[in-house]
Design a protein around this motif. Structure first.
Motif, PDB file in Angstrom:
ATOM      1  N   GLN A  79       0.943  -1.304   0.100  1.00  0.00           N
ATOM      2  CA  GLN A  79      -0.133   0.182  -0.239  1.00  0.00           C
ATOM      3  C   GLN A  79       1.254   1.352  -0.639  1.00  0.00           C
ATOM      4  N   ILE A  80       2.329   0.874  -0.026  1.00  0.00           N
ATOM      5  CA  ILE A  80       3.295   2.024  -0.234  1.00  0.00           C
ATOM      6  C   ILE A  80       3.592   2.841  -1.171  1.00  0.00           C
ATOM      7  N   ARG A  81       3.240   3.559  -1.819  1.00  0.00           N
ATOM      8  CA  ARG A  81       3.514   3.565  -3.080  1.00  0.00           C
ATOM      9  C   ARG A  81       5.365   3.808  -2.717  1.00  0.00           C
ATOM     10  N   PRO A  82       6.089   3.157  -4.335  1.00  0.00           N
ATOM     11  CA  PRO A  82       7.207   3.047  -4.415  1.00  0.00           C
ATOM     12  C   PRO A  82       8.253   3.868  -4.131  1.00  0.00           C
ATOM     13  N   GLU A  83       7.552   5.920  -4.180  1.00  0.00           N
ATOM     14  CA  GLU A  83       8.937   6.300  -3.824  1.00  0.00           C
ATOM     15  C   GLU A  83       8.375   6.731  -2.321  1.00  0.00           C
ATOM     16  N   HIS A  84       7.842   6.315  -1.567  1.00  0.00           N
ATOM     17  CA  HIS A  84       7.965   5.654   0.082  1.00  0.00           C
ATOM     18  C   HIS A  84       8.749   5.372   0.741  1.00  0.00           C
ATOM     19  N   ARG A  85       8.824   3.716  -0.539  1.00  0.00           N
ATOM     20  CA  ARG A  85       9.240   2.095   0.676  1.00  0.00           C
ATOM     21  C   ARG A  85      10.213   2.354   0.856  1.00  0.00           C
ATOM     22  N   PRO A  86      11.297   3.298   0.585  1.00  0.00           N
ATOM     23  CA  PRO A  86      12.624   3.255   1.338  1.00  0.00           C
ATOM     24  C   PRO A  86      12.792   3.849   2.873  1.00  0.00           C
ATOM     25  N   ALA A  87      12.662   5.280   2.251  1.00  0.00           N
ATOM     26  CA  ALA A  87      12.042   5.315   4.040  1.00  0.00           C
ATOM     27  C   ALA A  87      11.333   4.278   5.565  1.00  0.00           C
ATOM     28  N   PHE A  88      10.404   4.006   4.567  1.00  0.00           N
ATOM     29  CA  PHE A  88       9.531   3.092   5.325  1.00  0.00           C
ATOM     30  C   PHE A  88      10.195   1.402   5.350  1.00  0.00           C
ATOM     31  N   ALA A  89      10.684   1.470   4.687  1.00  0.00           N
ATOM     32  CA  ALA A  89      11.708   0.346   5.176  1.00  0.00           C
ATOM     33  C   ALA A  89      12.709   0.618   6.039  1.00  0.00           C
ATOM     34  N   GLU A  90      13.519   1.911   6.080  1.00  0.00           N
ATOM     35  CA  GLU A  90      14.754   2.703   6.908  1.00  0.00           C
ATOM     36  C   GLU A  90      13.524   2.338   8.220  1.00  0.00           C
ATOM     37  N   GLY A  91      12.523   3.272   8.640  1.00  0.00           N
ATOM     38  CA  GLY A  91      11.405   2.642   9.829  1.00  0.00           C
ATOM     39  C   GLY A  91      11.896   1.612  10.002  1.00  0.00           C
ATOM     40  N   LEU A  92      11.221   0.251   8.895  1.00  0.00           N
ATOM     41  CA  LEU A  92      11.963  -0.846   9.936  1.00  0.00           C
ATOM     42  C   LEU A  92      12.921  -1.537  10.399  1.00  0.00           C
ATOM     43  N   ARG A  93      14.515  -0.810   9.311  1.00  0.00           N
ATOM     44  CA  ARG A  93      15.254  -0.607  10.160  1.00  0.00           C
ATOM     45  C   ARG A  93      15.208  -0.821  11.823  1.00  0.00           C
ATOM     46  N   THR A  94      14.933   0.456  11.631  1.00  0.00           N
ATOM     47  CA  THR A  94      14.871   1.109  13.107  1.00  0.00           C
ATOM     48  C   THR A  94      14.485   0.146  14.029  1.00  0.00           C
ATOM     49  N   LEU A  95      13.250  -0.187  13.614  1.00  0.00           N
ATOM     50  CA  LEU A  95      12.145  -1.096  14.767  1.00  0.00           C
ATOM     51  C   LEU A  95      13.110  -2.492  15.279  1.00  0.00           C
ATOM     52  N   LEU A  96      13.716  -2.957  14.152  1.00  0.00           N
ATOM     53  CA  LEU A  96      14.201  -4.337  13.961  1.00  0.00           C
ATOM     54  C   LEU A  96      15.228  -4.004  15.080  1.00  0.00           C
ATOM     55  N   GLY A  97      16.322  -3.079  14.684  1.00  0.00           N
ATOM     56  CA  GLY A  97      17.762  -2.795  15.375  1.00  0.00           C
ATOM     57  C   GLY A  97      18.289  -4.396  15.001  1.00  0.00           C
ATOM     58  N   ALA A  98      19.036  -4.208  15.778  1.00  0.00           N
ATOM     59  CA  ALA A  98      20.576  -5.883  15.697  1.00  0.00           C
ATOM     60  C   ALA A  98      19.479  -7.863  15.048  1.00  0.00           C
ATOM     61  N   ASP A  99      18.661  -7.817  16.200  1.00  0.00           N
ATOM     62  CA  ASP A  99      18.265  -9.039  16.020  1.00  0.00           C
ATOM     63  C   ASP A  99      16.293  -9.050  16.409  1.00  0.00           C
ATOM     64  N   GLY A 100      16.213  -8.603  15.659  1.00  0.00           N
ATOM     65  CA  GLY A 100      14.196  -8.163  15.440  1.00  0.00           C
ATOM     66  C   GLY A 100      13.780  -9.119  14.295  1.00  0.00           C
ATOM     67  N   VAL A 101      13.493  -8.972  14.395  1.00  0.00           N
ATOM     68  CA  VAL A 101      12.588 -11.073  12.787  1.00  0.00           C
ATOM     69  C   VAL A 101      11.439  -9.765  12.511  1.00  0.00           C
ATOM     70  N   LEU A 102      11.515 -10.002  11.512  1.00  0.00           N
ATOM     71  CA  LEU A 102      10.586  -9.073  10.203  1.00  0.00           C
ATOM     72  C   LEU A 102       9.689 -10.632   9.613  1.00  0.00           C
ATOM     73  N   ALA A 103       8.225 -10.588  10.591  1.00  0.00           N
ATOM     74  CA  ALA A 103       6.877 -11.806   9.725  1.00  0.00           C
ATOM     75  C   ALA A 103       6.956 -10.822   8.334  1.00  0.00           C
ATOM     76  N   CYS A 104       6.709 -11.135   7.704  1.00  0.00           N
ATOM     77  CA  CYS A 104       6.043  -9.391   6.324  1.00  0.00           C
ATOM     78  C   CYS A 104       5.390 -11.520   5.486  1.00  0.00           C
ATOM     79  N   THR A 105       4.220 -10.572   5.374  1.00  0.00           N
ATOM     80  CA  THR A 105       2.842 -11.498   4.122  1.00  0.00           C
ATOM     81  C   THR A 105       2.883 -10.485   3.192  1.00  0.00           C
ATOM     82  N   GLU A 106       3.009 -10.497   1.745  1.00  0.00           N
ATOM     83  CA  GLU A 106       2.566  -9.573   1.442  1.00  0.00           C
ATOM     84  C   GLU A 106       1.769 -10.009  -0.086  1.00  0.00           C
ATOM     85  N   LEU A 107       1.126  -9.354  -0.754  1.00  0.00           N
ATOM     86  CA  LEU A 107       0.781 -10.363  -1.834  1.00  0.00           C
ATOM     87  C   LEU A 107       1.935 -10.002  -2.874  1.00  0.00           C
TER      88      LEU A 107
END
Length: 238
Positions: A126-154
């Motif tokens: 649902q995130i437009r392609p031009e905003h996805r890098p910033a969205f991914a950076e937010g994910l990276r911040t939350l996950l930190g060194a050892d957080g797991v991302l469990a992702c279901t996508e279309l």
């Protein structure tokens, strides 16, 4: 104004209308057809004692299921109306408004909780392609060194599937309500997810083909099953 403001406005409009009109969302299906299918793929991968964040929790249907299986679960959504509904349905749970494209808010949550794992079901497309890098950076911040991302996508096959569905049966009311807010759903392939996070920095721990079961019923009584995939990822350890 932060770049996330269109999403905040769109989803608040959607969830406030749903709250006022008693509408169910297109993807608000029972956990047995959603998070309960994903959970076995990543349950054993979660760092013990860490919080699991259900990102884009909506009315909290999947958050409530996850909370029955994990000690520390927080539901977050960009819409205050969604968070209000989720909290009313699950008073014992913890729900927060969070815009992942707001670096300050993301950093503050990470400061509060430390590294977390993230369950993210059909959010990134649902995130437009031009905003996805910033969205991914937010994910990276939350996950930190050892957080797991469990992702279901279309999956990429979802777009032709949905086009055919609309051509044969008309647009489901739930999809019409989403589109009316200005949200433009698309798809995002597994390699794009890896590329956004950093393919050399994150390892795929588990993956599986799956489907998104919609709450809408077709004339024959069946419910559409939109092609999707599941991945669990974590930062590669040195």
């Amino acid at each position: 104004m932060p770049p996330a403001s269109p999403y905040a406005t769109s989803w608040e409009s959607y969830w406030s209308d749903a709250e006022a009109g008693g509408h169910s969302s297109l993807w608000d299906t029972e956990p047995e057809r959603a998070s309960a299918q994903d959970w076995p793929h990543f349950a054993a991968l979660l760092p013990p004692g860490r919080t699991l964040v259900d990102l884009g929790c909506g009315n909290g249907t999947q958050t409530r299921h996850l909370a029955r299986h994990h000690d520390h679960v927080i539901g977050t959504d960009i819409s205050p109306s969604a968070v209000r509904t989720a909290q009313a349905l699950h008073p014992a749970g913890t729900y927060l408004v969070l815009d992942l494209l707001d670096p300050k808010a993301v950093a503050e949550l990470h400061d509060r909780l430390g590294d977390v794992s993230v369950y993210m079901r059909t959010v990134l497309h649902q995130i437009r392609p031009e905003h996805r890098p910033a969205f991914a950076e937010g994910l990276r911040t939350l996950l930190g060194a050892d957080g797991v991302l469990a992702c279901t996508e279309l999956a990429p096959a979802a777009e032709p599937y949905l086009h055919e569905l609309v051509e044969r049966h008309g647009a489901p009311p739930g999809l019409t309500r989403v589109m009316a807010t200005g949200v433009q759903p698309g798809s995002v392939g597994r390699d794009e997810v890896l590329g956004l996070l950093g393919a050399g920095e994150y390892s795929v721990l588990a993956e599986a083909d799956t489907a998104i079961h919609l709450s809408h019923r077709l004339p024959n009584g069946e419910r559409p099953q939109v092609p999707a995939y599941f991945m669990a990822l974590r930062r590669t350890r040195a």
